[in-house]
Design an enzyme around this catalytic site. Structure first.
Site, PDB file in Angstrom:
ATOM      1  N   ASP A  73       5.675  -3.469   7.241  1.00  0.00           N
ATOM      2  CA  ASP A  73       5.863  -3.098   5.837  1.00  0.00           C
ATOM      3  C   ASP A  73       6.224  -1.614   5.727  1.00  0.00           C
ATOM      4  OD1 ASP A  73       6.069  -3.711   3.147  1.00  0.00           O
ATOM      5  OD2 ASP A  73       3.936  -3.364   2.726  1.00  0.00           O
TER       6      ASP A  73
ATOM      7  N   GLY B  66      -4.036   5.737  -6.984  1.00  0.00           N
ATOM      8  CA  GLY B  66      -2.964   4.792  -6.676  1.00  0.00           C
ATOM      9  C   GLY B  66      -3.426   3.354  -6.822  1.00  0.00           C
ATOM     10  N   GLN B  67      -2.464   2.456  -6.696  1.00  0.00           N
ATOM     11  CA  GLN B  67      -2.742   1.034  -6.784  1.00  0.00           C
ATOM     12  C   GLN B  67      -1.723   0.288  -5.945  1.00  0.00           C
ATOM     13  OE1 GLN B  67      -2.895  -0.465 -10.761  1.00  0.00           O
ATOM     14  NE2 GLN B  67      -3.278  -2.585 -10.151  1.00  0.00           N
TER      15      GLN B  67
END
Length: 417
Positions: A216, A97-98
């Site tokens: 978030d 992932g990134q």
């Protein structure tokens, strides 16, 4: 919800999106109110009476009071050499992932543990990333809950900022809702995931040493295990909430978060509180049962902000239209979609005073799931009875055919010629 649909004509303007030469869709819903009765502050902190969160969430997806106690796990200190060995020198084949912080790799520690290794970027934003790094280490070391991603350790050497966290093998919720893995999440699984996230946020807001605001909450930050249990991840934007001991109601801070999930009141006032997470959760809940991202620019202009589109359908009495088309519209699913929508719109109300606490939202979700299971079991029973009836009818038809064949053979043997 008396009068909600009748008020649609007055509320219609809030769903209009202004277009300019460069199309921009405001993610903030300006005006909609759906009320869920909340509990008093005293009840929300200490209630253990029947009907409270601790007593009502018993079952396969509930927790004991021990799950609501912060138990710092004690983060381990790793070296760069250890993590390079664990990831095959950060081999691209191990990249899973990134994010805004940097690349995420899968790795195996020397003792056999599988971990996720988040390596911070080394660029012009290093100072910001360092702040996020320290925030995440600090927050994760304070909390321990089944539905929160667990911090294992970290590295802080020179310009390297690396987090070693629990490896969660089944991708994130956003990917599953998009159909990335080719399997549609059924309604029961989606309800379980929503309840898991609600439990995690309830713990952060009420049962951590001090209130923690995640800031978030979004589908890409909800990781799923092999058994589809949800774990809330990525605490880089988290903040310690207002101190209730001195009567504080918010903390003043610059706006951080993701467009589409951002609390409009926080966006306008810079005043952050736990109800900001509740707003994001409401948007996430809409995403879970519609299968749409909060902002979808490729859709017609009146459908680009998903919560506005869903609310308009709701007040028009077309609530079944907002159900994810990948989901089968069973009687059980249709029996709860209106209540799910009501809760989502209550959580995403434009002002914090009109939103329930996460504790109350979790209780409502639990009741919705319980009623869904009752209706689902009825459906299963009806299907089983129908299948048995078809099987019996088929067996009778076969027996009748065999009897007719036997009678025909007997008749042929009796003929003199």
């Amino acid at each position: 919800m008396v009068g909600l649909r009748d008020s649609f004509n007055m509320m219609c303007p809030c769903f209009r999106t202004k277009a300019t030469g460069n199309e921009f869709v405001d993610p903030v819903v300006n005006r909609h109110k759906v009320y869920v009765k909340d509990v008093s502050p005293a009840q929300s902190v200490a209630s253990t009476e029947p009907g409270s969160l601790r007593s009502s969430l018993r079952g396969p997806h509930s927790y004991s009071s021990q799950d609501y106690q912060a138990k710092p796990p004690g983060a381990e200190m790793f070296t760069m050499a250890e993590l390079a060995r664990a990831t095959g020198n950060f081999n691209a084949q191990n990249k899973i992932g990134q994010g805004g912080f940097g690349m995420v790799y899968k790795g195996r520690l020397r003792d056999g543990r599988m971990v996720a290794i988040k390596r911070g970027k080394k660029d012009a934003y290093e100072q910001r990333l360092s702040v996020e790094f320290r925030t995440e280490v600090e927050m994760l070391s304070q909390v321990d809950h089944l539905n929160l991603g667990k911090l294992i350790g970290y590295v802080e050497e020179g310009n390297e900022r690396i987090l070693v966290v629990e490896y969660v093998p089944n991708g994130n919720l956003g990917e599953h809702l998009d159909g990335t893995y080719g399997k549609v999440l059924d309604m029961n699984t989606r309800l379980d995931i929503a309840i898991d996230v609600a439990h995690a946020l309830t713990y952060l807001h009420l049962y951590a040493d001090r209130p923690i605001i995640h800031r978030d909450i979004k589908s890409s930050n909800i990781l799923l295990t092999d058994t589809y249990r949800a774990k809330v991840a990525d605490f880089g934007f988290s903040r310690v909430g207002p101190s209730t001991d001195v009567g504080a109601t918010h903390v003043s801070t610059q706006v951080k978060g993701t467009a589409g999930y951002l609390d409009p009141e926080y966006l306008n006032t810079y005043q952050l509180n736990t109800k900001s997470d509740v707003y994001s959760f409401g948007i996430l809940l809409v995403e879970i049962f519609t299968g749409r991202r909060p902002i979808e620019l490729k859709r017609p202009s009146d459908e680009r902000v998903t919560v506005r589109w869903a609310f308009r359908k709701f007040v028009e009495g077309k609530v079944s239209d907002i159900l994810d088309p990948k989901l089968e519209k069973t009687p059980a699913a249709l029996s709860i979609i209106e209540r799910l929508a009501e809760l989502a719109f209550a959580c995403s109300a434009p002002t914090k005073a009109d939103r329930p606490s996460m504790k109350k939202a979790a209780e409502v979700l639990w009741e919705i799931r319980k009623d869904y299971l009752v209706e689902h079991q009825k459906e299963v029973k009806v299907k089983a009875e129908r299948s048995e009836s078809i099987r019996m009818e088929s067996a009778r038809s076969e027996m009748s055919a065999d009897a007719q064949a036997a009678l025909h053979q007997t008749s042929n043997r009796r003929r003199p010629w």
